[in-house]
Write a protein that holds these residues in place. Structure first.
Motif, PDB file in Angstrom:
ATOM      1  N   ARG A   8       0.828  -1.212   0.000  1.00  0.00           N
ATOM      2  CA  ARG A   8       0.000   0.000   0.000  1.00  0.00           C
ATOM      3  C   ARG A   8       0.856   1.253   0.000  1.00  0.00           C
ATOM      4  NH1 ARG A   8      -5.627  -1.024   3.229  1.00  0.00           N
ATOM      5  NH2 ARG A   8      -6.022  -3.069   2.390  1.00  0.00           N
ATOM      6  N   ARG A   9       2.018   1.183   0.618  1.00  0.00           N
ATOM      7  CA  ARG A   9       2.917   2.337   0.582  1.00  0.00           C
ATOM      8  C   ARG A   9       3.367   2.613  -0.840  1.00  0.00           C
ATOM      9  NH1 ARG A   9       8.186   3.778   0.769  1.00  0.00           N
ATOM     10  NH2 ARG A   9       8.706   5.555   2.097  1.00  0.00           N
ATOM     11  N   LEU A  24      -6.261   0.860   8.032  1.00  0.00           N
ATOM     12  CA  LEU A  24      -5.261  -0.034   8.585  1.00  0.00           C
ATOM     13  C   LEU A  24      -5.836  -0.825   9.749  1.00  0.00           C
ATOM     14  CD1 LEU A  24      -2.100   2.195   8.576  1.00  0.00           C
ATOM     15  CD2 LEU A  24      -3.068   0.791   6.778  1.00  0.00           C
ATOM     16  N   LEU A  64       2.940   5.739  12.500  1.00  0.00           N
ATOM     17  CA  LEU A  64       1.508   5.448  12.458  1.00  0.00           C
ATOM     18  C   LEU A  64       0.991   6.267  11.281  1.00  0.00           C
ATOM     19  CD1 LEU A  64      -1.046   4.185  13.772  1.00  0.00           C
ATOM     20  CD2 LEU A  64      -1.238   6.280  15.120  1.00  0.00           C
ATOM     21  N   THR A  67      -4.857   6.037   9.466  1.00  0.00           N
ATOM     22  CA  THR A  67      -5.928   5.056   9.583  1.00  0.00           C
ATOM     23  C   THR A  67      -6.787   5.126   8.334  1.00  0.00           C
ATOM     24  OG1 THR A  67      -5.916   5.282  11.989  1.00  0.00           O
ATOM     25  CG2 THR A  67      -7.837   4.250  11.009  1.00  0.00           C
ATOM     26  N   TYR A  69      -6.548   7.395   4.930  1.00  0.00           N
ATOM     27  CA  TYR A  69      -5.641   8.315   4.257  1.00  0.00           C
ATOM     28  C   TYR A  69      -6.352   9.630   3.923  1.00  0.00           C
ATOM     29  CZ  TYR A  69      -2.261  10.072   0.849  1.00  0.00           C
ATOM     30  OH  TYR A  69      -1.351  10.851   0.175  1.00  0.00           O
ATOM     31  N   GLU A  96      -3.722   1.850  19.390  1.00  0.00           N
ATOM     32  CA  GLU A  96      -2.414   1.949  18.740  1.00  0.00           C
ATOM     33  C   GLU A  96      -1.374   2.535  19.695  1.00  0.00           C
ATOM     34  OE1 GLU A  96      -1.482   0.829  15.916  1.00  0.00           O
ATOM     35  OE2 GLU A  96      -3.282   0.540  14.707  1.00  0.00           O
ATOM     36  N   TRP A 296       8.783   1.701   9.887  1.00  0.00           N
ATOM     37  CA  TRP A 296       7.476   1.734   9.230  1.00  0.00           C
ATOM     38  C   TRP A 296       6.636   0.576   9.761  1.00  0.00           C
ATOM     39  CZ3 TRP A 296       5.372   5.473   6.396  1.00  0.00           C
ATOM     40  CH2 TRP A 296       4.196   5.211   5.695  1.00  0.00           C
ATOM     41  N   ARG A 297       5.322   0.819   9.846  1.00  0.00           N
ATOM     42  CA  ARG A 297       4.420  -0.238  10.307  1.00  0.00           C
ATOM     43  C   ARG A 297       3.061  -0.047   9.669  1.00  0.00           C
ATOM     44  NH1 ARG A 297       0.894  -0.022  15.202  1.00  0.00           N
ATOM     45  NH2 ARG A 297      -0.012  -2.096  15.410  1.00  0.00           N
ATOM     46  N   ASP A 298       2.612  -1.057   8.907  1.00  0.00           N
ATOM     47  CA  ASP A 298       1.229  -1.101   8.437  1.00  0.00           C
ATOM     48  C   ASP A 298       0.884  -2.552   8.156  1.00  0.00           C
ATOM     49  OD1 ASP A 298       2.319  -1.716   5.925  1.00  0.00           O
ATOM     50  OD2 ASP A 298       1.900   0.253   5.065  1.00  0.00           O
ATOM     51  N   GLU A 299      -0.216  -2.825   7.483  1.00  0.00           N
ATOM     52  CA  GLU A 299      -0.624  -4.214   7.286  1.00  0.00           C
ATOM     53  C   GLU A 299       0.289  -4.946   6.309  1.00  0.00           C
ATOM     54  OE1 GLU A 299      -3.183  -2.043   4.248  1.00  0.00           O
ATOM     55  OE2 GLU A 299      -1.852  -1.652   5.929  1.00  0.00           O
ATOM     56  N   ARG A 302       4.203  -5.771   8.848  1.00  0.00           N
ATOM     57  CA  ARG A 302       3.739  -6.099  10.190  1.00  0.00           C
ATOM     58  C   ARG A 302       4.878  -5.974  11.194  1.00  0.00           C
ATOM     59  NH1 ARG A 302      -1.428  -5.557   9.889  1.00  0.00           N
ATOM     60  NH2 ARG A 302      -1.480  -6.454  11.981  1.00  0.00           N
TER      61      ARG A 302
END
Length: 317
Positions: A8-9, A24, A64, A67, A69, A96, A296-299, A302
């Motif tokens: 997604r990034r 997210l 973060l 949630t 965009y 979070e 970095w952290r998103d789905e 992980r």
């Protein structure tokens, strides 16, 4: 990037505004009655009796990114309000921050207006920003807010070019005046990765970063930066008003073998990197004199597989 999978990034770079809403979280956010607005105190800390501990000399933290965009702060005109002050979004935000608190996070980088799809003209902007600040205060985790993302080139390029002064004076200055000096804010980021705004002339982008950074410094005492894709693009857009070099590490350069003295005489924070090789990355950037590192952290990236390594990391005496 770590693989050939389009994340997604990466998709944001490719598709721009084609991604209308990126969630997210598995929680559904419906049409809820907004939480009443919190008091605003012209940028001063509303929690002066609840001060933050001093930041360590070396900062470790997380992103973060968003949630939803572009409408975590404010209301998208076509959708019900789901920004940070919505009761479900606030609960998710607290979840979070609780997670980050348990990890020992010092600093959280968070995107605010992104491509400006929600704007700054609706009643929810102050409420949502105050909800973010209140949560930051409650968990004692400072934030690095990024005002806009490079995808603003697709929605409002005039804010960077022909209508820059009006945008900064009419929209950004009042917002910074309200929130700029809050103790929760570690520094203000003008824009994320301007290198990818390829439809904007570099001269216009340099002027936007310089003018916005100057405005922030007029209204606050906080450091100012922008999110550079790599060390090369940092030098492309750096200016006298930026106090902090915030550079991202996605394999186009290697801070793990690069001393800060070869990049800039400003403090340098790694603002993004993949959540891999946690101890090695932290040890390396610490040894090379960097201010800190934010994973970095998103789905797609992980953090759960490495959370214990991050939590247990100790700086050698």
């Amino acid at each position: 990037m770590e693989s050939n999978v389009i994340t997604r990034r990466q998709a944001l770079k490719i598709m721009g505004t084609g991604l209308s809403a990126i969630a997210l979280s598995p929680f559904f956010v419906g049409c809820e009655t907004p939480i009443p607005p919190q008091p605003i105190n012209n940028g001063e800390d509303n929690n002066n009796n609840n001060s933050f501990p001093a930041l360590p000399g070396f900062i470790k933290g997380l992103n973060l990114p968003w949630t939803y965009y572009g409408h975590d702060i404010g209301k998208h005109p076509d959708w019900s309000h789901d920004g940070f002050s919505n009761q479900y979004s606030k609960a998710r935000l607290e979840q979070e921050f609780d997670y980050m608190k348990n990890l020992g996070v010092d600093l959280c980088r968070v995107f605010l207006f992104c491509d400006y799809r929600a704007g700054l003209d609706n009643q929810y902007v102050n409420e949502d920003m105050q909800a973010l600040l209140d949560t930051s205060h409650h968990y004692k985790i400072r934030i690095l807010p990024s005002l806009v993302d490079f995808n603003i080139q697709n929605t409002h390029p005039e804010f960077i070019t022909t209508n820059r002064n009006n945008f900064l004076e009419d929209k950004i200055r009042p917002f910074i005046r309200n929130f700029g000096n809050n103790e929760a804010v570690y520094a203000w980021e003008v824009i994320n990765e301007p290198r990818w705004a390829t439809s904007i002339r570099k001269a216009d982008m340099k002027s936007f970063i310089s003018d916005c950074a100057s405005l922030i410094k007029q209204e606050t005492s906080k450091p100012v930066c922008f999110g550079a894709h790599d060390s090369g693009s940092f030098h492309d857009y750096d200016n006298a008003y930026c106090d902090l070099a915030q550079i991202h590490y996605w394999h186009s350069w290697n801070p793990l073998v690069t001393p800060t003295s070869s990049i800039s005489n400003k403090p340098i924070l790694i603002g993004e990197t993949a959540p891999t090789n946690i101890t090695f990355k932290l040890d390396s950037v610490l040894a090379n004199g960097f201010k800190g590192l934010l994973f970095w952290r998103d789905e797609d990236y992980r953090f759960e597989p490495v959370e214990n390594e991050f939590r247990n990391y100790q700086i050698a005496a």
